[in-house]
Design an enzyme around this catalytic site. Structure first.
Site, mmCIF file in Angstrom:
data_model
loop_
_atom_site.group_PDB
_atom_site.id
_atom_site.type_symbol
_atom_site.label_atom_id
_atom_site.label_comp_id
_atom_site.label_asym_id
_atom_site.label_seq_id
_atom_site.Cartn_x
_atom_site.Cartn_y
_atom_site.Cartn_z
ATOM 1 N N ASP A 69 56.127 100.287 26.108
ATOM 2 C CA ASP A 69 56.464 99.422 24.974
ATOM 3 C C ASP A 69 56.744 98.054 25.551
ATOM 4 O O ASP A 69 57.519 97.908 26.492
ATOM 5 C CB ASP A 69 57.658 99.949 24.181
ATOM 6 C CG ASP A 69 57.594 99.459 22.735
ATOM 7 O OD1 ASP A 69 56.566 99.741 22.074
ATOM 8 O OD2 ASP A 69 58.519 98.769 22.266
ATOM 9 N N SER A 70 56.056 97.064 25.018
ATOM 10 C CA SER A 70 56.206 95.740 25.608
ATOM 11 C C SER A 70 56.306 94.683 24.527
ATOM 12 O O SER A 70 56.028 94.942 23.353
ATOM 13 C CB SER A 70 55.053 95.433 26.554
ATOM 14 O OG SER A 70 53.934 96.184 26.269
ATOM 15 N N LYS A 175 45.934 88.512 36.610
ATOM 16 C CA LYS A 175 47.024 88.864 35.682
ATOM 17 C C LYS A 175 47.685 90.160 36.156
ATOM 18 O O LYS A 175 48.917 90.249 36.225
ATOM 19 C CB LYS A 175 46.509 89.036 34.241
ATOM 20 C CG LYS A 175 47.621 89.510 33.304
ATOM 21 C CD LYS A 175 47.206 89.897 31.899
ATOM 22 C CE LYS A 175 48.382 90.524 31.156
ATOM 23 N NZ LYS A 175 48.058 91.071 29.852
HETATM 24 P P1 ITT Z 1 50.986 101.266 21.339
HETATM 25 O O1 ITT Z 1 52.349 101.328 20.706
HETATM 26 O O2 ITT Z 1 49.981 102.204 20.734
HETATM 27 O O3 ITT Z 1 51.067 101.425 22.833
HETATM 28 P P2 ITT Z 1 51.005 98.477 20.497
HETATM 29 O O4 ITT Z 1 49.986 97.389 20.512
HETATM 30 O O5 ITT Z 1 51.676 98.791 19.181
HETATM 31 O O6 ITT Z 1 50.344 99.801 21.126
HETATM 32 P P3 ITT Z 1 53.555 97.669 21.520
HETATM 33 O O7 ITT Z 1 54.282 98.330 20.421
HETATM 34 O O8 ITT Z 1 54.081 97.805 22.907
HETATM 35 O O9 ITT Z 1 52.057 98.162 21.610
HETATM 36 O O10 ITT Z 1 53.391 96.144 21.119
HETATM 37 C C1 ITT Z 1 53.225 95.225 22.077
HETATM 38 C C2 ITT Z 1 52.558 94.008 21.517
HETATM 39 O O11 ITT Z 1 52.976 92.941 22.391
HETATM 40 C C3 ITT Z 1 51.042 94.111 21.641
HETATM 41 O O12 ITT Z 1 50.429 94.492 20.459
HETATM 42 C C4 ITT Z 1 50.668 92.690 22.076
HETATM 43 O O13 ITT Z 1 50.525 91.877 20.945
HETATM 44 C C5 ITT Z 1 51.878 92.229 22.849
HETATM 45 N N1 ITT Z 1 51.704 92.482 24.293
HETATM 46 C C6 ITT Z 1 52.135 93.538 25.037
HETATM 47 N N2 ITT Z 1 51.759 93.419 26.323
HETATM 48 C C7 ITT Z 1 51.063 92.276 26.395
HETATM 49 C C8 ITT Z 1 50.390 91.608 27.434
HETATM 50 O O14 ITT Z 1 50.327 92.104 28.658
HETATM 51 N N3 ITT Z 1 49.793 90.461 27.144
HETATM 52 C C9 ITT Z 1 49.838 89.939 25.912
HETATM 53 N N4 ITT Z 1 50.429 90.506 24.872
HETATM 54 C C10 ITT Z 1 51.036 91.672 25.100
#
Ligand code: ITT
Length: 200
Positions: A69-70, A175
């Site tokens: 989760d990011s 990256k």
């Molecule tokens: P999952 O829960 O299925 O893994 P998600 O896209 O919903 O996919 P997150 O809830 O972790 O994932 O949301 C993270 C959002 O933050 C993601 O959709 C991107 O917009 C952004 N994000 C995460 N990591 C990133 C990265 O390395 N570079 C740019 N944006 C990122």
């Protein structure tokens, strides 16, 4: 050995696969399985959500699972979009609409006040039990317009400290060398190695 990455985000999966390529594991995402219930990401923190995804998926599939989760944390916006990064611009949000909303909210804000960081939390779980969590942070600033076509999400507006280019302007391998995800996965590899040798 099989490792499930509890995600449907193909961009995230691509990076995780590249970063774990030296581990002796075969990696699957949720798209490889039918009927996995959707995990509601309603936690207050990235860690809450990462744990929830890893635990629920590992319990359902009975497989060793990691979940990422990011989010992007912007100082001027009191930490937003943070845990809401994926849905920042509301229902039907896209990477483009999220970036545009963020730039709109930072309109007129000078570079010195555009500090931000990406945070990534990875949770590891087996049969519904948490094995460990790991966090990685990459600090930088938000630029004024979208730049570059590589990467995903907020990459076109994020310039890591010490760099002149956005993540989206960099070679993907570059990256991956410096990213929040790399830092979290480096710690995750240690958690996995330790757990696997305990299980042997
Ligand atoms: P999952 O829960 O299925 O893994 P998600 O896209 O919903 O996919 P997150 O809830 O972790 O994932 O949301 C993270 C959002 O933050 C993601 O959709 C991107 O917009 C952004 N994000 C995460 N990591 C990133 C990265 O390395 N570079 C740019 N944006 C990122």
């Amino acid at each position: 050995m099989e490792l499930v990455v509890a995600t449907r985000n193909k961009d995230k999966l691509r990076e995780i696969k590249a970063l774990l390529k030296e581990l002796p594991v075969e990696i699957f995402s949720l798209d490889s399985f039918k009927g996995v219930p959707e995990v509601v990401e309603d936690g207050r923190t990235l860690e809450d959500n990462a744990i929830k995804k890893a635990v629920q998926v590992s319990r359902f599939l009975k497989k060793f699972t990691v979940a990422d989760d990011s989010g992007l944390v912007v100082e001027y916006l009191n930490g937003d979009p943070g845990v809401c990064s994926a849905r920042y611009s509301g229902e039907g949000a896209t990477y483009k609409s999220n970036n545009e909303k963020l730039l709109r909210f930072l309109k007129g804000v000078p570079l010195a006040k555009r500090k931000a960081c990406f945070k990534c939390v990875i949770a590891v779980a087996d049969k519904g039990r948490v094995i460990g969590t790991a966090e990685g942070v990459c600090s930088g600033k938000i630029c004024f317009t979208l730049k570059g076509d590589n990467g995903f999400g907020y990459d076109p507006i994020f310039i890591p400290d010490g760099c002149k280019k956005t993540f989206a302007e960099m070679d993907p391998a570059r990256k991956n060398e410096i990213s929040h995800r790399n830092k979290a996965l480096a710690k995750t590899k240690k958690i996995i190695s330790k757990y696997l040798s305990l299980c042997l």
